[in-house]
Design a protein around this motif. Sequence first.
Motif, PDB file in Angstrom:
ATOM      1  N   PRO A  64       5.512  -5.956   6.994  1.00 60.37           N
ATOM      2  CA  PRO A  64       6.340  -4.743   6.884  1.00 60.37           C
ATOM      3  C   PRO A  64       7.139  -4.662   5.584  1.00 60.37           C
ATOM      4  O   PRO A  64       7.328  -3.577   5.034  1.00 60.37           O
ATOM      5  CB  PRO A  64       7.245  -4.837   8.106  1.00 60.37           C
ATOM      6  CG  PRO A  64       6.431  -5.575   9.118  1.00 60.37           C
ATOM      7  CD  PRO A  64       5.649  -6.589   8.322  1.00 60.37           C
ATOM      8  N   ARG A  65       7.574  -5.794   5.061  1.00 53.56           N
ATOM      9  CA  ARG A  65       8.374  -5.775   3.831  1.00 53.56           C
ATOM     10  C   ARG A  65       7.547  -5.428   2.599  1.00 53.56           C
ATOM     11  O   ARG A  65       8.101  -5.262   1.507  1.00 53.56           O
ATOM     12  CB  ARG A  65       9.061  -7.116   3.613  1.00 53.56           C
ATOM     13  CG  ARG A  65       8.123  -8.303   3.489  1.00 53.56           C
ATOM     14  CD  ARG A  65       8.907  -9.599   3.606  1.00 53.56           C
ATOM     15  NE  ARG A  65       8.019 -10.738   3.774  1.00 53.56           N
ATOM     16  CZ  ARG A  65       7.958 -11.739   2.906  1.00 53.56           C
ATOM     17  NH1 ARG A  65       8.717 -11.729   1.834  1.00 53.56           N
ATOM     18  NH2 ARG A  65       7.155 -12.766   3.126  1.00 53.56           N
ATOM     19  N   ASP A  66       6.246  -5.320   2.767  1.00 51.78           N
ATOM     20  CA  ASP A  66       5.385  -4.876   1.661  1.00 51.78           C
ATOM     21  C   ASP A  66       5.371  -3.352   1.536  1.00 51.78           C
ATOM     22  O   ASP A  66       4.803  -2.818   0.574  1.00 51.78           O
ATOM     23  CB  ASP A  66       3.946  -5.358   1.871  1.00 51.78           C
ATOM     24  CG  ASP A  66       3.851  -6.870   1.967  1.00 51.78           C
ATOM     25  OD1 ASP A  66       2.940  -7.359   2.658  1.00 51.78           O
ATOM     26  OD2 ASP A  66       4.697  -7.568   1.354  1.00 51.78           O
ATOM     27  N   SER A  67       5.973  -2.675   2.474  1.00 45.63           N
ATOM     28  CA  SER A  67       6.012  -1.206   2.434  1.00 45.63           C
ATOM     29  C   SER A  67       6.730  -0.754   1.163  1.00 45.63           C
ATOM     30  O   SER A  67       7.858  -1.167   0.891  1.00 45.63           O
ATOM     31  CB  SER A  67       6.734  -0.666   3.676  1.00 45.63           C
ATOM     32  OG  SER A  67       6.043  -1.033   4.847  1.00 45.63           O
ATOM     33  N   ALA A  68       6.067   0.070   0.397  1.00 41.12           N
ATOM     34  CA  ALA A  68       6.586   0.490  -0.905  1.00 41.12           C
ATOM     35  C   ALA A  68       5.611   1.509  -1.483  1.00 41.12           C
ATOM     36  O   ALA A  68       4.575   1.814  -0.894  1.00 41.12           O
ATOM     37  CB  ALA A  68       6.715  -0.708  -1.858  1.00 41.12           C
ATOM     38  N   VAL A  69       5.964   2.009  -2.662  1.00 42.49           N
ATOM     39  CA  VAL A  69       5.014   2.799  -3.439  1.00 42.49           C
ATOM     40  C   VAL A  69       4.494   1.906  -4.554  1.00 42.49           C
ATOM     41  O   VAL A  69       5.288   1.303  -5.292  1.00 42.49           O
ATOM     42  CB  VAL A  69       5.653   4.067  -4.033  1.00 42.49           C
ATOM     43  CG1 VAL A  69       4.606   4.868  -4.798  1.00 42.49           C
ATOM     44  CG2 VAL A  69       6.273   4.923  -2.927  1.00 42.49           C
ATOM     45  N   TYR A  70       3.198   1.812  -4.661  1.00 46.74           N
ATOM     46  CA  TYR A  70       2.569   0.970  -5.663  1.00 46.74           C
ATOM     47  C   TYR A  70       1.975   1.854  -6.748  1.00 46.74           C
ATOM     48  O   TYR A  70       1.173   2.741  -6.475  1.00 46.74           O
ATOM     49  CB  TYR A  70       1.488   0.088  -5.023  1.00 46.74           C
ATOM     50  CG  TYR A  70       2.070  -0.963  -4.116  1.00 46.74           C
ATOM     51  CD1 TYR A  70       2.451  -0.657  -2.803  1.00 46.74           C
ATOM     52  CD2 TYR A  70       2.276  -2.266  -4.570  1.00 46.74           C
ATOM     53  CE1 TYR A  70       3.022  -1.613  -1.975  1.00 46.74           C
ATOM     54  CE2 TYR A  70       2.837  -3.233  -3.742  1.00 46.74           C
ATOM     55  CZ  TYR A  70       3.211  -2.893  -2.452  1.00 46.74           C
ATOM     56  OH  TYR A  70       3.773  -3.847  -1.640  1.00 46.74           O
ATOM     57  N   PHE A  71       2.396   1.598  -7.988  1.00 46.18           N
ATOM     58  CA  PHE A  71       1.923   2.380  -9.121  1.00 46.18           C
ATOM     59  C   PHE A  71       1.026   1.536 -10.011  1.00 46.18           C
ATOM     60  O   PHE A  71       1.266   0.350 -10.236  1.00 46.18           O
ATOM     61  CB  PHE A  71       3.101   2.882  -9.970  1.00 46.18           C
ATOM     62  CG  PHE A  71       3.910   3.964  -9.320  1.00 46.18           C
ATOM     63  CD1 PHE A  71       5.143   3.675  -8.754  1.00 46.18           C
ATOM     64  CD2 PHE A  71       3.444   5.266  -9.291  1.00 46.18           C
ATOM     65  CE1 PHE A  71       5.896   4.664  -8.154  1.00 46.18           C
ATOM     66  CE2 PHE A  71       4.191   6.270  -8.694  1.00 46.18           C
ATOM     67  CZ  PHE A  71       5.421   5.962  -8.120  1.00 46.18           C
ATOM     68  N   CYS A  72       0.031   2.189 -10.539  1.00 54.16           N
ATOM     69  CA  CYS A  72      -0.808   1.622 -11.571  1.00 54.16           C
ATOM     70  C   CYS A  72      -0.520   2.410 -12.854  1.00 54.16           C
ATOM     71  O   CYS A  72      -0.285   3.623 -12.803  1.00 54.16           O
ATOM     72  CB  CYS A  72      -2.277   1.766 -11.166  1.00 54.16           C
ATOM     73  SG  CYS A  72      -3.462   1.215 -12.373  1.00 54.16           S
ATOM     74  N   ALA A  73      -0.513   1.726 -13.982  1.00 47.90           N
ATOM     75  CA  ALA A  73      -0.307   2.392 -15.265  1.00 47.90           C
ATOM     76  C   ALA A  73      -1.254   1.783 -16.283  1.00 47.90           C
ATOM     77  O   ALA A  73      -1.664   0.616 -16.150  1.00 47.90           O
ATOM     78  CB  ALA A  73       1.144   2.232 -15.731  1.00 47.90           C
ATOM     79  N   SER A  74      -1.611   2.555 -17.292  1.00 50.26           N
ATOM     80  CA  SER A  74      -2.474   2.012 -18.341  1.00 50.26           C
ATOM     81  C   SER A  74      -1.973   2.466 -19.705  1.00 50.26           C
ATOM     82  O   SER A  74      -1.189   3.416 -19.818  1.00 50.26           O
ATOM     83  CB  SER A  74      -3.935   2.455 -18.124  1.00 50.26           C
ATOM     84  OG  SER A  74      -4.108   3.849 -18.348  1.00 50.26           O
TER      85      SER A  74
END
Lengths: 115, 113
Positions: free
Chosen positions: B84-94
């Motif tokens: 549950p603590r992995d709940s987040a928004v994950y962004f990729c950038a280049s």
Amino acid sequence: AQSVAQPEDQVNVAEGNPLTVKCTYSVSGNPYLFWYVQYPNRGLQFLLKYITGDNLVKGSYGFEAEFNKSQTSFHLKKPSALVSDSALYFCAVRVTTSGTYKYIFGTGTRLKVLA
Amino acid sequence: DAGVIQSPRHEVTEMGQEVTLRCKPISGHNSLFWYRQTMMRGLELLIYFNNNVPIDDSGMPEDRFSAKMPNASFSTLKIQPSEPRDSAVYFCASRTGNQETQYFGPGTRLLVL
């Protein structure tokens, strides 16, 4: 430790008034500094950067930022705020560690422009 | 240009399940970054690649997280098992090698129940 700080969680400003979003940094060597903006449910968008040259940097949407080496600051400014400028703003700095570099982002400042 | 593409945009899963997030960087960009954004911790760099090679993974929280970049046009971030603590928004950038500007994808909003 190399870091970047945004001392204000939120900034409120009336539409048409000038706005300032503050950022200070602590890095070794010459700093590479950035401002990004995040609108709701979107990724971050680049606004402007300072690497070298003129201390006043102009960016997208009428924003500008002033690099101040003596105060280790890179505050974001706009002469006349728009309601559509309301968003989350991040200051970032590139730091070099053990021959590699990475980017450290501040905690973000929520800008609210009131009509 | 389509920009950085991330999939899925939203993911809801149960604790213990494997989660795979995907990213397609902008064509021609040779650096790729994975970030995690939460209210508590803000935006954190997890790992970044140069020319498909992981350069700095010091931000990866623990062994449950792994990232790969098998080629210049694709990267994955895997969480196994998820918590549950992995709940987040994950962004990729280049970004390209000679530009400092990062281009962010729209993010993957992960909820682990």
